[in-house]
Scaffold this active site. Structure first.
Site, PDB file in Angstrom:
ATOM      1  NE  ARG A 133      -3.923   5.192  14.853  1.00  0.00           N
ATOM      2  CZ  ARG A 133      -2.853   4.680  14.230  1.00  0.00           C
ATOM      3  NH1 ARG A 133      -2.980   4.149  13.049  1.00  0.00           N
ATOM      4  NH2 ARG A 133      -1.664   4.704  14.806  1.00  0.00           N
ATOM      5  CE  LYS A 165      -2.094   2.402  18.754  1.00  0.00           C
ATOM      6  NZ  LYS A 165      -1.950   3.770  19.305  1.00  0.00           N
ATOM      7  CG  ASP A 187       5.482   3.567   3.087  1.00  0.00           C
ATOM      8  OD1 ASP A 187       6.270   3.843   2.181  1.00  0.00           O
ATOM      9  OD2 ASP A 187       4.936   4.431   3.788  1.00  0.00           O
ATOM     10  CD  GLU A 236       0.332  -3.966   7.544  1.00  0.00           C
ATOM     11  OE1 GLU A 236      -0.413  -3.014   7.852  1.00  0.00           O
ATOM     12  OE2 GLU A 236       1.426  -4.160   8.086  1.00  0.00           O
TER      13      GLU A 236
HETATM   14  C1  PRP Z   1       2.278   1.298   9.074  1.00  0.00           C
HETATM   15  C2  PRP Z   1       1.295   0.346   8.401  1.00  0.00           C
HETATM   16  C3  PRP Z   1       2.113  -0.871   8.145  1.00  0.00           C
HETATM   17  C4  PRP Z   1       3.509  -0.317   7.959  1.00  0.00           C
HETATM   18  C5  PRP Z   1       3.826  -0.246   6.524  1.00  0.00           C
HETATM   19  O1  PRP Z   1       2.287   1.050  10.430  1.00  0.00           O
HETATM   20  O2  PRP Z   1       0.192   0.063   9.212  1.00  0.00           O
HETATM   21  O3  PRP Z   1       2.069  -1.785   9.211  1.00  0.00           O
HETATM   22  O4  PRP Z   1       3.528   0.992   8.504  1.00  0.00           O
HETATM   23  O5  PRP Z   1       5.081   0.328   6.330  1.00  0.00           O
HETATM   24  P1  PRP Z   1       6.298  -0.468   5.705  1.00  0.00           P
HETATM   25  O6  PRP Z   1       5.808  -1.140   4.451  1.00  0.00           O
HETATM   26  O7  PRP Z   1       7.280   0.636   5.415  1.00  0.00           O
HETATM   27  O8  PRP Z   1       6.829  -1.441   6.696  1.00  0.00           O
HETATM   28  P2  PRP Z   1       2.843   2.105  11.501  1.00  0.00           P
HETATM   29  O9  PRP Z   1       4.254   1.743  11.881  1.00  0.00           O
HETATM   30  O10 PRP Z   1       2.610   3.500  10.992  1.00  0.00           O
HETATM   31  O11 PRP Z   1       1.931   1.811  12.756  1.00  0.00           O
HETATM   32  P3  PRP Z   1       0.338   1.913  12.903  1.00  0.00           P
HETATM   33  O12 PRP Z   1      -0.255   0.853  11.998  1.00  0.00           O
HETATM   34  O13 PRP Z   1       0.113   1.640  14.337  1.00  0.00           O
HETATM   35  O14 PRP Z   1      -0.069   3.298  12.474  1.00  0.00           O
END
Ligand code: PRP
Length: 184
Positions: free
Chosen positions: A172, A50, A110, A106
């Site tokens: 958000r 999301k 992270d 994105e």
């Molecule tokens: C977050 C963000 C990326 C991912 C990055 O999503 O939106 O998709 O984490 O992290 P990484 O580089 O460690 O893989 P999240 O799982 O928090 O879901 P969301 O987008 O629904 O908040």
């Protein structure tokens, strides 16, 4: 500060900074793809849900080339410190990306595991090209190297919320990107 904002610390990037950077990214992306795309073969902008929904909504309005918008829902297995990089697609694209120019959007890279997985996914679906645009990069947490073609900001190892990013699904909707501090 009202109870609704409990946990929200200081503003890291305010709406003015975000808006300016999104405009610059929109310009750079438009220039990069202008000669490749056409009304019959637009740039497929894939908003990864999301977290990227607000960034993607602003970004596409800063593009002046033909675009098609797609949404991709993903869920990572395990917690972030032990993630195996296995990402489950919870909501798939509505159209094929075969032979299309795809730009994954994105909110944050992270560990890089989600983006790495999705870049590979788009390639295996035979996209003509696959690019990655991320509002934020947090290199301190990188586990796998990911090439970010269009990057908004590099940030320190801080837990950030707002502008689409959440803490347990909250915050958000904040217009600024803020640092989350649990006992604030
Ligand atoms: C977050 C963000 C990326 C991912 C990055 O999503 O939106 O998709 O984490 O992290 P990484 O580089 O460690 O893989 P999240 O799982 O928090 O879901 P969301 O987008 O629904 O908040």
């Amino acid at each position: 500060m009202g109870e609704a904002l409990n946990g929200v610390g200081y503003v890291l990037l305010d709406r003015t900074k975000l808006e300016k950077r999104v405009r610059e990214l929109g310009w750079a992306i438009s220039e990069h793809y202008r000669s490749r795309v056409s009304p019959s073969s637009p740039l497929v902008v894939v908003s990864v849900l999301k977290g990227s929904f607000i960034f993607a909504a602003d970004l596409v309005r800063a593009l002046d080339i033909p675009v098609r918008i797609e949404f991709l829902g993903v869920r990572s297995y395990g917690d972030s410190t032990t993630s195996s990089g296995v990402v489950q697609v919870t909501q798939d694209l509505s159209h094929s990306v075969e032979e299309q120019d795809v730009l994954l959007v994105e909110d944050i890279v992270d560990t890089g595991l989600t983006s790495a997985f999705l870049l590979e996914q788009m390639q295996s679906r035979r996209a003509r090209t696959v690019g990655l645009c991320s509002l934020l990069n947090k290199p301190a947490r990188a586990v796998v190297p990911v090439q970010i073609d269009f990057l908004g900001f590099t940030i320190e190892d801080l837990f950030v919320v707002g502008y689409g990013l959440d803490a347990a699904q909250r915050f958000r909707n904040l217009p600024d990107l803020c640092v989350f501090q649990e006992d604030t």
